[in-house]
Design a protein around this motif. Structure first.
Motif, mmCIF file in Angstrom:
data_model
loop_
_atom_site.group_PDB
_atom_site.id
_atom_site.type_symbol
_atom_site.label_atom_id
_atom_site.label_comp_id
_atom_site.label_asym_id
_atom_site.label_seq_id
_atom_site.Cartn_x
_atom_site.Cartn_y
_atom_site.Cartn_z
ATOM 1 N N THR A 1 0.852 -1.194 0.000
ATOM 2 C CA THR A 1 0.000 0.000 0.000
ATOM 3 C C THR A 1 0.882 1.235 0.000
ATOM 4 O OG1 THR A 1 -1.550 -1.250 1.342
ATOM 5 C CG2 THR A 1 -1.966 1.101 1.168
ATOM 6 N N SER A 2 0.608 2.137 -0.918
ATOM 7 C CA SER A 2 1.405 3.368 -0.972
ATOM 8 C C SER A 2 0.509 4.547 -1.292
ATOM 9 C CB SER A 2 2.509 3.231 -2.015
ATOM 10 O OG SER A 2 1.927 2.975 -3.266
ATOM 11 N N ALA A 3 0.946 5.717 -0.833
ATOM 12 C CA ALA A 3 0.238 6.956 -1.155
ATOM 13 C C ALA A 3 0.941 7.589 -2.348
ATOM 14 C CB ALA A 3 0.276 7.892 0.041
ATOM 15 N N PRO A 4 0.229 8.354 -3.184
ATOM 16 C CA PRO A 4 0.907 8.973 -4.328
ATOM 17 C C PRO A 4 2.004 9.929 -3.860
ATOM 18 C CG PRO A 4 -1.353 9.782 -4.102
ATOM 19 C CD PRO A 4 -1.188 8.709 -3.100
ATOM 20 N N PHE A 5 3.136 9.837 -4.470
ATOM 21 C CA PHE A 5 4.328 10.641 -4.160
ATOM 22 C C PHE A 5 4.831 10.452 -2.721
ATOM 23 C CE2 PHE A 5 1.580 13.124 -7.099
ATOM 24 C CZ PHE A 5 2.298 12.844 -8.245
ATOM 25 N N GLY A 6 4.403 9.388 -2.048
ATOM 26 C CA GLY A 6 4.867 9.131 -0.681
ATOM 27 C C GLY A 6 6.283 8.588 -0.706
ATOM 28 N N LYS A 7 7.049 8.899 0.333
ATOM 29 C CA LYS A 7 8.427 8.414 0.376
ATOM 30 C C LYS A 7 8.479 6.963 0.825
ATOM 31 C CE LYS A 7 10.733 12.804 1.132
ATOM 32 N NZ LYS A 7 11.368 13.680 2.114
ATOM 33 N N CYS A 8 7.484 6.570 1.613
ATOM 34 C CA CYS A 8 7.437 5.197 2.139
ATOM 35 C C CYS A 8 6.145 4.503 1.727
ATOM 36 C CB CYS A 8 7.499 5.217 3.664
ATOM 37 S SG CYS A 8 9.096 5.677 4.293
ATOM 38 N N GLY A 9 6.229 3.198 1.678
ATOM 39 C CA GLY A 9 5.035 2.391 1.453
ATOM 40 C C GLY A 9 5.028 1.285 2.477
ATOM 41 N N ARG A 10 3.881 0.646 2.667
ATOM 42 C CA ARG A 10 3.876 -0.412 3.671
ATOM 43 C C ARG A 10 3.616 -1.769 3.035
ATOM 44 N NH1 ARG A 10 -1.759 1.337 6.083
ATOM 45 N NH2 ARG A 10 -2.979 -0.351 5.186
ATOM 46 N N VAL A 11 4.288 -2.752 3.616
ATOM 47 C CA VAL A 11 4.124 -4.134 3.159
ATOM 48 C C VAL A 11 3.403 -4.879 4.275
ATOM 49 C CG1 VAL A 11 5.322 -6.224 2.396
ATOM 50 C CG2 VAL A 11 6.250 -3.983 1.810
ATOM 51 N N ASP A 12 2.258 -5.445 3.974
ATOM 52 C CA ASP A 12 1.462 -6.190 4.966
ATOM 53 C C ASP A 12 1.388 -7.658 4.575
ATOM 54 O OD1 ASP A 12 0.925 -3.853 6.215
ATOM 55 O OD2 ASP A 12 -1.182 -3.715 5.627
ATOM 56 N N ILE A 13 1.415 -8.514 5.580
ATOM 57 C CA ILE A 13 1.136 -9.936 5.342
ATOM 58 C C ILE A 13 0.179 -10.383 6.434
ATOM 59 C CG2 ILE A 13 2.131 -12.281 5.477
ATOM 60 C CD1 ILE A 13 4.541 -11.174 3.932
ATOM 61 N N TYR A 14 -0.856 -11.122 6.050
ATOM 62 C CA TYR A 14 -1.839 -11.598 7.030
ATOM 63 C C TYR A 14 -1.528 -13.051 7.374
ATOM 64 C CZ TYR A 14 -4.264 -7.274 6.181
ATOM 65 O OH TYR A 14 -4.563 -5.938 6.090
ATOM 66 N N PRO A 15 -0.820 -13.290 8.492
ATOM 67 C CA PRO A 15 -0.466 -14.674 8.842
ATOM 68 C C PRO A 15 -1.655 -15.428 9.435
ATOM 69 C CG PRO A 15 0.427 -13.142 10.454
ATOM 70 C CD PRO A 15 -0.384 -12.329 9.497
ATOM 71 N N ALA A 16 -1.534 -16.760 9.438
ATOM 72 C CA ALA A 16 -2.644 -17.585 9.937
ATOM 73 C C ALA A 16 -2.733 -17.507 11.453
ATOM 74 C CB ALA A 16 -2.466 -19.025 9.486
ATOM 75 N N ASP A 17 -1.581 -17.445 12.138
ATOM 76 C CA ASP A 17 -1.610 -17.361 13.605
ATOM 77 C C ASP A 17 -0.410 -16.563 14.114
ATOM 78 O OD1 ASP A 17 0.548 -19.103 13.354
ATOM 79 O OD2 ASP A 17 -0.750 -20.860 13.500
ATOM 80 N N LYS A 18 -0.350 -16.400 15.443
ATOM 81 C CA LYS A 18 0.692 -15.563 16.030
ATOM 82 C C LYS A 18 2.079 -16.165 15.824
ATOM 83 C CE LYS A 18 1.248 -12.322 19.652
ATOM 84 N NZ LYS A 18 0.847 -11.791 20.915
#
Lengths: 301, 141
Positions: A42-59
């Motif tokens: 997920t990134s914002a337009p012209f943003g310096k950073c973006g985020r990487v998400d992963i949805y794991p099954a458990d802790k």
């Protein structure tokens, strides 16, 4: 993590890492490979950073990813991932008889003003059909104008939130069958039925595995997608009583011709389009009209 | 005037099978996108590619509306499908898990061509061959 139930009450576990925008794609691919799951970038337009998400099954899985790649583990509450959905502020009016609202409070406020009308509560849940989408709205309009009400039998294939089946119940239909192949949708539909105090039998069934002709109804509704409707056309028609109406939606305008071909066993009564979605109503010829036609032919001879 | 973009979300979803469970629901819900509307649109658009995993780029606008584009399935997925293997090699330099002919790799190239940054099929072939090598798939012929 517990599986999601009928409404989004559960927290969702997510592993997250912010990375420089130019490295996001490469890091996302690496994270996906390490975790064996699809990364979400997920990134914002012209943003310096973006985020990487992963949805794991458990802790445990989340901790394993954190150990290898750093980042943070978050426990997203429904307030974060569900509530930001655009809230529905106004009730929907379907024909002259039905109103669809989001909660009991809205119903209470409207009950005094809208005397004599049926009010249906459908909160935004984890199943399709809150009444906002064009396909649901078109189906509701089609069934509210079906001539067989209030005495006919009703079948809702791919019920989702159960909105169409419950609307039929409020319109006076007593014999209602509704099913969906998704267990979550069935749970949502049952919860919605209890909120509204209506008794409808919602079952977990796969349309493609139901014996043709097992159900018989005067109105059959299927708001699914074109490919499924095309494949199961004969099965859906087999559920229809002579003289009954079949309402199908989830169809794009470009798919209408294919639908007409697939449902050639019935005659097209109406076609409505809204927001690039179509709703078709087919009618199955009644036995009486067949007999009358054959009698007419004999007289002609 | 064009609508103001607030976020771009990239993820992979099996064609025709988007549902509000994680990862799709939380990924879109956090941006205020109507999850069910997206699922319906995505499933209707991709129904003919059922069985494939499709990368999708979703653009979220300030008024919480969205638009999306789907791309061709990842090269790794296509190669595994053609090679009829479930998983790639864990040690691609030592253990080879399948063999593909040049013609079979060209099938993947033809599907991926529109999304690759390559001038011609020869350059695209080299990109896909690299992915195959990383997965422990040998190219013969």
């Amino acid at each position: 993590m517990k599986p999601l139930l009928s409404s989004p009450k559960n927290r969702v576990l997510v592993w997250r890492k912010w990375v420089a925008s130019e490295k996001m794609e490469a890091f996302g691919a690496l994270a996906g490979e390490v975790a064996g799951k699809c990364p979400i970038l997920t990134s914002a337009p012209f943003g310096k950073c973006g985020r990487v998400d992963i949805y794991p099954a458990d802790k445990r899985e989340a901790l394993q990813i954190k150990k290898l790649l750093g980042g943070r583990i978050l426990n997203l509450s429904p307030d974060v991932w569900w509530k930001p959905q655009v809230p529905r502020r106004h009730p929907f009016r379907i024909g002259k008889r039905l109103l669809v609202v989001q909660d009991a409070k809205q119903k209470e406020n409207l009950a005094q003003r809208e005397k004599g009308k049926s009010i249906l509560i459908v909160p935004a849940g984890l199943a399709f059909g809150t009444g906002e989408h064009a396909t649901t709205r078109l189906c509701l309009e089609a069934i509210s104008s079906a001539p067989v009400f209030p005495f006919g039998a009703f079948l809702d294939a791919g019920t989702g939130s159960g909105i169409l089946a419950m609307a039929a119940k409020l319109m006076g239909c007593s014999n209602i069958e509704a099913f969906d192949y998704d267990a979550k949708a069935v749970a949502v539909a049952r919860e919605n039925a209890s909120i509204n105090g209506v008794r409808v039998r919602f079952q977990k069934k796969d349309l493609s595995r139901i014996t043709p002709g097992k159900f018989k109804a005067d109105v059959v509704v299927a708001n699914i997608i074109a490919s499924v409707l095309e494949k199961e056309a004969s099965r859906l028609l087999s559920f229809l009583n002579p003289g009954g109406h079949l309402v199908i939606s989830g169809i794009r305008p470009c798919e209408v011709t294919a639908m007409k071909r697939a449902f050639s066993g019935a005659s097209l009564i109406s076609k409505k389009t809204s927001e690039n979605w179509c709703c078709l109503v087919f009618g199955k010829r009644s036995i009486d009209s067949d007999i009358l036609k054959s009698l007419g032919n004999k007289e002609m001879e | 005037m064009a609508k103001e973009v607030v976020a771009t979300i990239k993820l992979q979803i099996p064609a025709g099978q988007a549902n509000p469970a994680p990862p799709v629901g939380p990924a879109l819900g956090q941006q205020g996108v109507n999850i069910m509307a997206f699922c319906k649109e995505f499933n209707a658009t991709t129904q003919k590619q059922a069985g494939d995993i499709l990368p999708v780029v979703i653009t979220v606008y300030k008024d919480k509306t969205f638009s999306f584009i789907t791309k061709s399935p990842p090269a790794g997925v296509l190669l595994k499908k053609i090679a009829k293997i479930a998983t790639a090699s864990k040690e691609p330099n030592k253990t080879k898990v399948a063999k593909l002919t040049k013609a079979q790799v060209m099938e993947v190239v033809k599907i991926k061509m529109k999304d690759l940054n390559a001038n011609d099929e020869e350059a695209a072939f080299r990109i896909i061959a690299g992915t195959a090598r990383q997965a422990g798939i040998e190219i013969i012929g």
